[in-house]
Design a protein around this motif. Structure first.
Motif, PDB file in Angstrom:
ATOM      1  N   ASP A 177       1.115  -0.894  -0.235  1.00 16.96           N
ATOM      2  CA  ASP A 177       0.096   0.046  -0.260  1.00 16.96           C
ATOM      3  C   ASP A 177       0.761   1.359   0.155  1.00 16.96           C
ATOM      4  O   ASP A 177       1.364   1.495   1.169  1.00 16.96           O
ATOM      5  CB  ASP A 177      -0.960  -0.446   0.904  1.00 16.96           C
ATOM      6  N   GLU A 178       1.067   1.710  -1.439  1.00 16.80           N
ATOM      7  CA  GLU A 178       1.909   2.640  -1.524  1.00 16.80           C
ATOM      8  C   GLU A 178       3.424   2.558  -0.499  1.00 16.80           C
ATOM      9  O   GLU A 178       3.302   3.894   0.764  1.00 16.80           O
ATOM     10  CB  GLU A 178       1.408   4.198  -1.221  1.00 16.80           C
ATOM     11  N   PRO A 179       3.947   1.728  -0.730  1.00 15.77           N
ATOM     12  CA  PRO A 179       5.154   1.178  -0.286  1.00 15.77           C
ATOM     13  C   PRO A 179       6.315   2.618  -0.561  1.00 15.77           C
ATOM     14  O   PRO A 179       7.104   2.226  -0.099  1.00 15.77           O
ATOM     15  CB  PRO A 179       5.624   0.395  -0.473  1.00 15.77           C
ATOM     16  N   THR A 180       6.144   3.452  -1.636  1.00 20.30           N
ATOM     17  CA  THR A 180       6.967   4.063  -1.108  1.00 20.30           C
ATOM     18  C   THR A 180       6.730   5.617  -1.793  1.00 20.30           C
ATOM     19  O   THR A 180       7.720   6.928  -1.512  1.00 20.30           O
ATOM     20  CB  THR A 180       8.005   4.716  -3.057  1.00 20.30           C
ATOM     21  N   SER A 181       5.830   5.620  -1.052  1.00 15.93           N
ATOM     22  CA  SER A 181       5.089   7.607  -0.654  1.00 15.93           C
ATOM     23  C   SER A 181       5.524   8.458   0.367  1.00 15.93           C
ATOM     24  O   SER A 181       5.716   9.574   0.670  1.00 15.93           O
ATOM     25  CB  SER A 181       3.328   7.053  -0.707  1.00 15.93           C
ATOM     26  N   ALA A 182       6.285   7.172   1.664  1.00 12.74           N
ATOM     27  CA  ALA A 182       6.798   8.299   2.380  1.00 12.74           C
ATOM     28  C   ALA A 182       8.754   8.187   2.353  1.00 12.74           C
ATOM     29  O   ALA A 182       9.044   8.834   3.421  1.00 12.74           O
ATOM     30  CB  ALA A 182       6.331   7.226   3.905  1.00 12.74           C
ATOM     31  N   LEU A 183       8.958   7.773   1.461  1.00 12.48           N
ATOM     32  CA  LEU A 183      10.185   7.767   1.314  1.00 12.48           C
ATOM     33  C   LEU A 183      10.608   9.169   0.506  1.00 12.48           C
ATOM     34  O   LEU A 183      10.241   9.396  -0.564  1.00 12.48           O
ATOM     35  CB  LEU A 183      10.686   6.742   0.466  1.00 12.48           C
ATOM     36  N   ASP A 184      12.143   9.726   0.485  1.00  9.42           N
ATOM     37  CA  ASP A 184      12.349  10.951  -0.251  1.00  9.42           C
ATOM     38  C   ASP A 184      12.607  10.031  -1.008  1.00  9.42           C
ATOM     39  O   ASP A 184      13.446   8.706  -1.579  1.00  9.42           O
ATOM     40  CB  ASP A 184      14.103  10.938   0.208  1.00  9.42           C
ATOM     41  N   PRO A 185      12.750  11.126  -2.039  1.00 11.59           N
ATOM     42  CA  PRO A 185      12.724  10.788  -3.653  1.00 11.59           C
ATOM     43  C   PRO A 185      13.970   9.468  -3.957  1.00 11.59           C
ATOM     44  O   PRO A 185      13.919   8.526  -4.733  1.00 11.59           O
ATOM     45  CB  PRO A 185      13.248  12.525  -4.539  1.00 11.59           C
ATOM     46  N   GLU A 186      15.035   9.825  -3.860  1.00  9.30           N
ATOM     47  CA  GLU A 186      16.310   9.404  -3.603  1.00  9.30           C
ATOM     48  C   GLU A 186      16.444   7.347  -3.493  1.00  9.30           C
ATOM     49  O   GLU A 186      17.753   6.625  -3.734  1.00  9.30           O
ATOM     50  CB  GLU A 186      17.952   9.610  -3.469  1.00  9.30           C
ATOM     51  N   MET A 187      15.426   7.826  -2.150  1.00 10.75           N
ATOM     52  CA  MET A 187      15.063   5.624  -2.234  1.00 10.75           C
ATOM     53  C   MET A 187      14.017   4.807  -2.580  1.00 10.75           C
ATOM     54  O   MET A 187      13.783   3.703  -1.754  1.00 10.75           O
ATOM     55  CB  MET A 187      15.194   5.928  -0.086  1.00 10.75           C
TER      56      MET A 187
END
Ligand code: ADP
Ligand code: MG
Length: 256
Positions: A177-187
């Motif tokens: 469920d939106e696994p990358t939404s909380a990540l800084d862009p470079e991650m």
């Protein structure tokens, strides 16, 4: 006896792993899932997209019974979702879930986080659980972080640990469920690459994401939701180049 064996074979032979039929769910007056029919085949990667509030998270949460449904049915591998107890714990192990906020146990090491479910739910012995956990941590590229605590890791590393933790249970299907939404862009890419690899290895996956590059390259099917309904389903090629509904056209014009 023979009849039972035949019936079991029928279930095992089916290519449908997750089947939702006429699923309805309300939060008070809000009809958050409306007559959802969705079949996910073994090894299929389904990307779910749609505007905020359309019911994507609720859909994921019903599949591992973090939310109950009001009507309709959900089966996994031919079996209805259990209501409670040990069967429910096993279901949660069969249906791995990765959330936007990694949800690791802060006071346990990375290794302990990945071992915990195997020890408690799968009753794996400790040595084997540790071996498997280390192998999975290597596989998602954080093997050297095993003895650290989650807060000592970057967001991208924590999310990869969360994926390893879900995989440690030997799930039949993985929900993201939106696994990358909380990540800084470079991650973002390091997490998407792990997911791409899983998809290539044949894992059945339901992925809620705004990463359209991932949808194009990894999805077998795109499911577009709005206002609690599935508005359309199509291959990524077809959906992105030629969406049929006005809702999907409108949504794509805002995000692409
Ligand atoms: P999405 O993931 O597509 O943004 P959600 O499934 O999170 O959508 O939410 C769908 C709708 O249900 C939203 O209007 C949201 O506010 C509402 N909602 C979600 N969870 C709850 C809850 N536990 N109680 C009440 N309303 C909720
Ligand atoms: Mg959501």
């Amino acid at each position: 006896m023979t009849e039972v064996a035949v019936a079991k074979e029928d279930v095992a032979a089916s290519d449908d792993l997750v089947v939702l039929k006429s699923v309805n769910k309300h939060f008070g007056a809000l009809h958050v899932l409306q007559e959802i029919d969705l079949t996910i085949g073994r090894g299929e990667v389904v990307v779910v997209i749609g505007p905020s509030g359309s019911g994507k998270s609720t859909l994921c949460r019903t599949i591992n019974r973090l939310e109950t449904i009001d009507s309709g049915s959900i089966t996994i591998d031919g079996k209805p979702l259990p209501q409670e107890g040990k069967a429910l714990a096993r279901l949660r192990a069969d249906v791995g879930m990765v959330f936007q906020s990694f949800n690791l146990f802060a006071h346990k090491t990375v290794l302990e986080n990945v071992m915990l479910g195997q020890l408690k739910v799968r009753k794996t012995d400790k040595k084997k659980a540790e071996e498997q956990a280390r192998a999975l941590l290597d596989r998602v590229g954080v093997g050297s972080q095993a003895d650290k605590y989650p807060a000592q890791l970057s967001g991208g590393q924590q999310q990869r640990v969360a994926i390893a933790r879900a995989l440690a249970m030997g799930p039949k299907v993985m929900l993201f469920d939106e696994p990358t939404s909380a990540l800084d862009p470079e991650m973002i890419n390091e997490v998407l690459e792990v997911m791409q690899q899983l998809a290539r290895e044949g894992m059945t996956m339901v992925v809620v994401t705004h990463e359209m590059g991932f949808a194009r390259s990894a999805a077998n099917r795109v499911v577009f939701m709005a206002d609690g309904r599935i508005i359309e389903q199509a291959s990524p090629e077809q959906f992105f180049s030629n969406p049929r509904s006005d809702r999907a056209k409108d949504f794509l014009s805002k995000i692409l």
